[in-house]
Design a protein around this motif. Structure first.
Motif, PDB file in Angstrom:
ATOM      1  N   CYS A 103      38.651  49.474  38.159  1.00  0.00           N
ATOM      2  CA  CYS A 103      39.701  48.735  38.852  1.00  0.00           C
ATOM      3  C   CYS A 103      40.114  49.446  40.138  1.00  0.00           C
ATOM      4  CB  CYS A 103      40.949  48.624  37.964  1.00  0.00           C
ATOM      5  SG  CYS A 103      40.636  48.385  36.203  1.00  0.00           S
TER       6      CYS A 103
ATOM      7  N   CYS B  87      40.187  48.570  43.917  1.00  0.00           N
ATOM      8  CA  CYS B  87      41.134  47.553  44.391  1.00  0.00           C
ATOM      9  C   CYS B  87      42.583  47.806  43.983  1.00  0.00           C
ATOM     10  CB  CYS B  87      40.734  46.181  43.859  1.00  0.00           C
ATOM     11  SG  CYS B  87      39.065  45.693  44.336  1.00  0.00           S
ATOM     12  N   HIS B  88      42.796  48.630  42.960  1.00  0.00           N
ATOM     13  CA  HIS B  88      44.162  48.843  42.456  1.00  0.00           C
ATOM     14  C   HIS B  88      44.477  50.321  42.339  1.00  0.00           C
ATOM     15  CE1 HIS B  88      44.916  44.687  41.098  1.00  0.00           C
ATOM     16  NE2 HIS B  88      43.701  44.666  40.572  1.00  0.00           N
TER      17      HIS B  88
ATOM     18  N   MET C 283      41.189  37.646  42.742  1.00  0.00           N
ATOM     19  CA  MET C 283      40.644  38.864  42.130  1.00  0.00           C
ATOM     20  C   MET C 283      39.205  38.575  41.730  1.00  0.00           C
ATOM     21  SD  MET C 283      41.986  41.289  39.058  1.00  0.00           S
ATOM     22  CE  MET C 283      40.985  41.718  37.634  1.00  0.00           C
TER      23      MET C 283
HETATM   24  C1  HEC Z   1      37.387  43.639  43.714  1.00  0.00           C
HETATM   25  C2  HEC Z   1      38.784  43.983  43.651  1.00  0.00           C
HETATM   26  C3  HEC Z   1      39.456  44.019  42.285  1.00  0.00           C
HETATM   27  C4  HEC Z   1      39.035  44.655  41.147  1.00  0.00           C
HETATM   28  C5  HEC Z   1      37.773  45.454  40.913  1.00  0.00           C
HETATM   29  C6  HEC Z   1      40.089  44.446  40.166  1.00  0.00           C
HETATM   30  N1  HEC Z   1      41.106  43.702  40.714  1.00  0.00           N
HETATM   31 FE1  HEC Z   1      42.828  43.153  39.784  1.00  0.00          FE
HETATM   32  N2  HEC Z   1      43.368  42.070  41.427  1.00  0.00           N
HETATM   33  C7  HEC Z   1      42.688  42.040  42.627  1.00  0.00           C
HETATM   34  C8  HEC Z   1      43.351  41.137  43.532  1.00  0.00           C
HETATM   35  C9  HEC Z   1      42.922  40.798  44.947  1.00  0.00           C
HETATM   36  C10 HEC Z   1      44.462  40.623  42.822  1.00  0.00           C
HETATM   37  C11 HEC Z   1      45.452  39.558  43.315  1.00  0.00           C
HETATM   38  C12 HEC Z   1      44.873  38.223  42.850  1.00  0.00           C
HETATM   39  C13 HEC Z   1      45.536  36.973  43.414  1.00  0.00           C
HETATM   40  O1  HEC Z   1      46.507  37.078  44.176  1.00  0.00           O
HETATM   41  O2  HEC Z   1      45.038  35.894  43.069  1.00  0.00           O
HETATM   42  C14 HEC Z   1      44.448  41.231  41.500  1.00  0.00           C
HETATM   43  C15 HEC Z   1      45.366  40.976  40.497  1.00  0.00           C
HETATM   44  C16 HEC Z   1      45.445  41.667  39.304  1.00  0.00           C
HETATM   45  C17 HEC Z   1      46.488  41.506  38.312  1.00  0.00           C
HETATM   46  C18 HEC Z   1      47.658  40.561  38.421  1.00  0.00           C
HETATM   47  C19 HEC Z   1      48.753  41.266  39.202  1.00  0.00           C
HETATM   48  C20 HEC Z   1      50.049  40.506  39.313  1.00  0.00           C
HETATM   49  O3  HEC Z   1      51.019  41.094  39.836  1.00  0.00           O
HETATM   50  O4  HEC Z   1      50.123  39.345  38.895  1.00  0.00           O
HETATM   51  C21 HEC Z   1      46.225  42.393  37.320  1.00  0.00           C
HETATM   52  C22 HEC Z   1      47.037  42.608  36.062  1.00  0.00           C
HETATM   53  C23 HEC Z   1      45.003  43.077  37.667  1.00  0.00           C
HETATM   54  N3  HEC Z   1      44.570  42.611  38.880  1.00  0.00           N
HETATM   55  C24 HEC Z   1      44.433  44.076  36.910  1.00  0.00           C
HETATM   56  C25 HEC Z   1      43.155  44.606  37.155  1.00  0.00           C
HETATM   57  C26 HEC Z   1      42.511  45.560  36.282  1.00  0.00           C
HETATM   58  C27 HEC Z   1      43.143  46.197  35.056  1.00  0.00           C
HETATM   59  C28 HEC Z   1      41.263  45.768  36.796  1.00  0.00           C
HETATM   60  C29 HEC Z   1      40.138  46.582  36.219  1.00  0.00           C
HETATM   61  C30 HEC Z   1      39.766  46.313  34.837  1.00  0.00           C
HETATM   62  C31 HEC Z   1      41.162  44.979  38.022  1.00  0.00           C
HETATM   63  N4  HEC Z   1      42.339  44.299  38.196  1.00  0.00           N
HETATM   64  C32 HEC Z   1      40.066  44.954  38.877  1.00  0.00           C
HETATM   65  C33 HEC Z   1      41.533  42.719  42.919  1.00  0.00           C
HETATM   66  C34 HEC Z   1      40.764  43.431  42.004  1.00  0.00           C
END
Ligand code: HEC
Length: 131
Positions: free
Chosen positions: A38, A41-42, A107
């Motif tokens: 993750c 991106c996070h 995402m």
């Molecule tokens: C390639 C980039 C990317 C990766 C890799 C990624 N994310 Fe995300 N994530 C995002 C983005 C961009 C958003 C915002 C999505 C939207 O606004 O639709 C998001 C949104 C989220 C949210 C919702 C946040 C909210 O405030 O509502 C969660 C929970 C989350 N991610 C957890 C994870 C976790 C845990 C992992 C790994 C297992 C992961 N993400 C991997 C890009 C990523």
């Protein structure tokens, strides 16, 4: 939510609370390793900033699309307004297949395949309760 995801969720939750929980208990330390998937991106933890995705402090129990200062997709904001809360079940579903929970989320993540990884990464996120 499709039947497939619902079924899988029950399986995940059964793992979390079932009799074998001593073996598959949520493990935040193992979750830290899963979080490497993750981390492109996070960020999470003290001083975490938004990256491609929002900083994830305090995410467990929070409504979708509600972390201050991040530009969400309109789909994610709408999900929060529709009542999606990031509890264990919704997180497990979202991290298995993001588009099954929020169809037009920006995402782009293929999803975690192992129930163990899901449980552990959620445990890891729970270890950062404060925004
Ligand atoms: C390639 C980039 C990317 C990766 C890799 C990624 N994310 Fe995300 N994530 C995002 C983005 C961009 C958003 C915002 C999505 C939207 O606004 O639709 C998001 C949104 C989220 C949210 C919702 C946040 C909210 O405030 O509502 C969660 C929970 C989350 N991610 C957890 C994870 C976790 C845990 C992992 C790994 C297992 C992961 N993400 C991997 C890009 C990523």
């Amino acid at each position: 939510m499709s039947m497939k995801v619902t079924t899988r969720l029950f399986a995940v939750l059964a793992l979390a609370v079932g009799p074998a929980s001593a073996v598959v208990a949520q493990d935040a330390e193992a979750g830290a390793k899963v979080f490497k998937k993750c981390a492109a991106c996070h960020a999470v933890g003290e001083g975490a900033d938004h990256k491609v995705g929002p900083a994830l402090n305090g995410i467990v129990g929070a409504p979708a699309g509600a972390i201050a200062g991040f530009r969400y997709s309109t789909a994610m904001v709408a999900a929060g307004e529709a009542g999606v809360i990031w509890d264990d079940a919704t997180l497990a579903a979202f991290l298995t297949k993001p588009k099954d929970v929020v169809a037009k989320t920006k995402m782009s993540f293929p999803g975690l395949k192992k129930d163990e990884d899901l449980l552990n990464v959620i445990a890891y996120l729970k270890s950062f309760p404060d925004r």
